[in-house]
Scaffold this motif. Sequence first.
Motif, PDB file in Angstrom:
ATOM      1  N   ARG A 174       0.843  -1.209   0.000  1.00 20.93           N
ATOM      2  CA  ARG A 174       0.000   0.000   0.000  1.00 20.93           C
ATOM      3  C   ARG A 174       0.876   1.257   0.000  1.00 20.93           C
ATOM      4  O   ARG A 174       1.851   1.348   0.747  1.00 20.93           O
ATOM      5  CB  ARG A 174      -0.915  -0.005   1.216  1.00 20.93           C
ATOM      6  N   ILE A 175       0.484   2.245  -0.819  1.00 16.61           N
ATOM      7  CA  ILE A 175       1.273   3.486  -0.897  1.00 16.61           C
ATOM      8  C   ILE A 175       1.147   4.329   0.364  1.00 16.61           C
ATOM      9  O   ILE A 175       2.007   5.156   0.640  1.00 16.61           O
ATOM     10  CB  ILE A 175       0.929   4.328  -2.148  1.00 16.61           C
ATOM     11  N   ALA A 176       0.090   4.142   1.144  1.00 17.15           N
ATOM     12  CA  ALA A 176      -0.120   4.967   2.334  1.00 17.15           C
ATOM     13  C   ALA A 176       0.770   4.567   3.502  1.00 17.15           C
ATOM     14  O   ALA A 176       1.155   5.420   4.306  1.00 17.15           O
ATOM     15  CB  ALA A 176      -1.584   4.906   2.769  1.00 17.15           C
ATOM     16  N   ASP A 177       1.118   3.263   3.603  1.00 19.59           N
ATOM     17  CA  ASP A 177       1.893   2.838   4.774  1.00 19.59           C
ATOM     18  C   ASP A 177       2.912   1.740   4.486  1.00 19.59           C
ATOM     19  O   ASP A 177       3.605   1.283   5.383  1.00 19.59           O
ATOM     20  CB  ASP A 177       0.963   2.409   5.907  1.00 19.59           C
ATOM     21  N   GLY A 178       3.021   1.283   3.255  1.00 16.72           N
ATOM     22  CA  GLY A 178       3.999   0.260   2.896  1.00 16.72           C
ATOM     23  C   GLY A 178       3.623  -1.143   3.336  1.00 16.72           C
ATOM     24  O   GLY A 178       4.411  -2.076   3.172  1.00 16.72           O
ATOM     25  N   SER A 179       2.425  -1.309   3.884  1.00 14.96           N
ATOM     26  CA  SER A 179       2.006  -2.635   4.360  1.00 14.96           C
ATOM     27  C   SER A 179       1.676  -3.553   3.180  1.00 14.96           C
ATOM     28  O   SER A 179       1.418  -3.102   2.064  1.00 14.96           O
ATOM     29  CB  SER A 179       0.800  -2.517   5.291  1.00 14.96           C
ATOM     30  N   VAL A 180       1.685  -4.852   3.449  1.00 10.94           N
ATOM     31  CA  VAL A 180       1.429  -5.841   2.411  1.00 10.94           C
ATOM     32  C   VAL A 180      -0.041  -5.826   2.015  1.00 10.94           C
ATOM     33  O   VAL A 180      -0.922  -5.947   2.859  1.00 10.94           O
ATOM     34  CB  VAL A 180       1.819  -7.258   2.893  1.00 10.94           C
ATOM     35  N   GLN A 181      -0.295  -5.690   0.740  1.00  7.24           N
ATOM     36  CA  GLN A 181      -1.635  -5.828   0.173  1.00  7.24           C
ATOM     37  C   GLN A 181      -1.797  -7.245  -0.376  1.00  7.24           C
ATOM     38  O   GLN A 181      -2.849  -7.844  -0.274  1.00  7.24           O
ATOM     39  CB  GLN A 181      -1.855  -4.799  -0.938  1.00  7.24           C
ATOM     40  N   GLU A 182      -0.713  -7.748  -1.001  1.00  5.38           N
ATOM     41  CA  GLU A 182      -0.730  -9.073  -1.615  1.00  5.38           C
ATOM     42  C   GLU A 182       0.665  -9.677  -1.492  1.00  5.38           C
ATOM     43  O   GLU A 182       1.658  -8.999  -1.758  1.00  5.38           O
ATOM     44  CB  GLU A 182      -1.120  -8.926  -3.088  1.00  5.38           C
ATOM     45  N   GLY A 183       0.750 -10.941  -1.072  1.00 10.06           N
ATOM     46  CA  GLY A 183       2.022 -11.626  -0.889  1.00 10.06           C
ATOM     47  C   GLY A 183       2.563 -12.163  -2.191  1.00 10.06           C
ATOM     48  O   GLY A 183       2.006 -11.908  -3.237  1.00 10.06           O
ATOM     49  N   PRO A 184       3.685 -12.831  -2.077  1.00 14.90           N
ATOM     50  CA  PRO A 184       4.143 -13.650  -0.969  1.00 14.90           C
ATOM     51  C   PRO A 184       4.871 -12.930   0.166  1.00 14.90           C
ATOM     52  O   PRO A 184       5.157 -13.547   1.191  1.00 14.90           O
ATOM     53  CB  PRO A 184       5.077 -14.660  -1.635  1.00 14.90           C
ATOM     54  N   ALA A 185       5.215 -11.667   0.030  1.00 17.15           N
ATOM     55  CA  ALA A 185       5.855 -10.970   1.154  1.00 17.15           C
ATOM     56  C   ALA A 185       4.936 -11.052   2.373  1.00 17.15           C
ATOM     57  O   ALA A 185       3.724 -10.938   2.257  1.00 17.15           O
ATOM     58  CB  ALA A 185       6.119  -9.512   0.792  1.00 17.15           C
ATOM     59  N   ARG A 186       5.540 -11.262   3.539  1.00 19.89           N
ATOM     60  CA  ARG A 186       4.772 -11.363   4.784  1.00 19.89           C
ATOM     61  C   ARG A 186       4.845 -10.092   5.611  1.00 19.89           C
ATOM     62  O   ARG A 186       4.032  -9.895   6.511  1.00 19.89           O
ATOM     63  CB  ARG A 186       5.270 -12.530   5.615  1.00 19.89           C
ATOM     64  N   THR A 187       5.838  -9.269   5.336  1.00 18.04           N
ATOM     65  CA  THR A 187       5.991  -8.009   6.060  1.00 18.04           C
ATOM     66  C   THR A 187       6.044  -6.864   5.061  1.00 18.04           C
ATOM     67  O   THR A 187       6.387  -7.060   3.892  1.00 18.04           O
ATOM     68  CB  THR A 187       7.271  -7.998   6.927  1.00 18.04           C
ATOM     69  N   GLY A 188       5.724  -5.667   5.543  1.00 17.40           N
ATOM     70  CA  GLY A 188       5.709  -4.495   4.688  1.00 17.40           C
ATOM     71  C   GLY A 188       7.097  -3.949   4.404  1.00 17.40           C
ATOM     72  O   GLY A 188       8.107  -4.445   4.916  1.00 17.40           O
ATOM     73  N   LEU A 189       7.120  -2.909   3.602  1.00 23.01           N
ATOM     74  CA  LEU A 189       8.368  -2.227   3.269  1.00 23.01           C
ATOM     75  C   LEU A 189       8.854  -1.418   4.470  1.00 23.01           C
ATOM     76  O   LEU A 189       8.051  -0.866   5.222  1.00 23.01           O
ATOM     77  CB  LEU A 189       8.155  -1.303   2.071  1.00 23.01           C
ATOM     78  N   THR A 190      10.152  -1.321   4.626  1.00 19.53           N
ATOM     79  CA  THR A 190      10.751  -0.551   5.713  1.00 19.53           C
ATOM     80  C   THR A 190      10.542   0.940   5.473  1.00 19.53           C
ATOM     81  O   THR A 190      10.807   1.443   4.376  1.00 19.53           O
ATOM     82  CB  THR A 190      12.261  -0.850   5.823  1.00 19.53           C
ATOM     83  N   THR A 191      10.074   1.638   6.486  1.00 19.33           N
ATOM     84  CA  THR A 191       9.785   3.067   6.389  1.00 19.33           C
ATOM     85  C   THR A 191      11.063   3.895   6.488  1.00 19.33           C
ATOM     86  O   THR A 191      11.961   3.579   7.260  1.00 19.33           O
ATOM     87  CB  THR A 191       8.828   3.485   7.527  1.00 19.33           C
ATOM     88  N   ARG A 192      11.117   4.964   5.712  1.00 17.00           N
ATOM     89  CA  ARG A 192      12.172   5.978   5.806  1.00 17.00           C
ATOM     90  C   ARG A 192      11.521   7.285   6.218  1.00 17.00           C
ATOM     91  O   ARG A 192      10.325   7.487   6.024  1.00 17.00           O
ATOM     92  CB  ARG A 192      12.895   6.131   4.462  1.00 17.00           C
ATOM     93  N   THR A 193      12.298   8.190   6.758  1.00 18.03           N
ATOM     94  CA  THR A 193      11.792   9.474   7.232  1.00 18.03           C
ATOM     95  C   THR A 193      11.746  10.488   6.093  1.00 18.03           C
ATOM     96  O   THR A 193      12.713  10.627   5.345  1.00 18.03           O
ATOM     97  CB  THR A 193      12.686  10.024   8.361  1.00 18.03           C
ATOM     98  N   VAL A 194      10.606  11.192   5.987  1.00 22.53           N
ATOM     99  CA  VAL A 194      10.434  12.242   4.987  1.00 22.53           C
ATOM    100  C   VAL A 194      10.258  13.569   5.714  1.00 22.53           C
ATOM    101  O   VAL A 194       9.419  13.687   6.604  1.00 22.53           O
ATOM    102  CB  VAL A 194       9.178  12.002   4.115  1.00 22.53           C
ATOM    103  N   THR A 195      11.035  14.567   5.332  1.00 22.70           N
ATOM    104  CA  THR A 195      10.881  15.919   5.855  1.00 22.70           C
ATOM    105  C   THR A 195      10.564  16.836   4.677  1.00 22.70           C
ATOM    106  O   THR A 195      11.304  16.856   3.691  1.00 22.70           O
ATOM    107  CB  THR A 195      12.173  16.405   6.562  1.00 22.70           C
ATOM    108  N   VAL A 196       9.458  17.569   4.804  1.00 20.21           N
ATOM    109  CA  VAL A 196       9.043  18.488   3.737  1.00 20.21           C
ATOM    110  C   VAL A 196       9.470  19.900   4.121  1.00 20.21           C
ATOM    111  O   VAL A 196       9.139  20.381   5.194  1.00 20.21           O
ATOM    112  CB  VAL A 196       7.513  18.454   3.529  1.00 20.21           C
TER     113      VAL A 196
END
Length: 134
Positions: A104-126
């Motif tokens: 998911r683009i909003a939080d990096g969580s898994v929408q569809e596998g085979p991945a079991r965990t989401g993407l690692t978050t990085r810090t964004v400063t605007v």
Amino acid sequence: MSDLPAPTRRTVLAGGCALTLAGVALGSTACTSSSAAGHTSFTVPTTDIPVGGGTVFRDHTTVITQPTPGEYHAFSAVCPHQRCTVNAVRDDLIHCPCHGSRFRIADGSVQEGPARTGLTTRTVTVTGDTLRID
């Protein structure tokens, strides 16, 4: 042929940083790492990130998304399933080409596998019209 073992990734990276640090006196920049994963900080214009989508920055192994106007997120572009690099952002999802995982683009969580965990978050400063990714 040599009986020496092949250098590890860590050895190669350490050697590269040592050479870079040696060049600082000549005006080069040093290796700067801002996360445990070894990512370096970088900046991009906000205009490079489409609303409702995102952009993959392969050189920085990072994907930046903008689910809604002015809401930015950054994630490692390395899929946790088998370490492939995600390659596209479309239909509100980040796509991994190797085995079909979707995040998911909003939080990096898994929408569809085979991945079991989401993407690692990085810090964004605007800051104004610039994003700094750490």
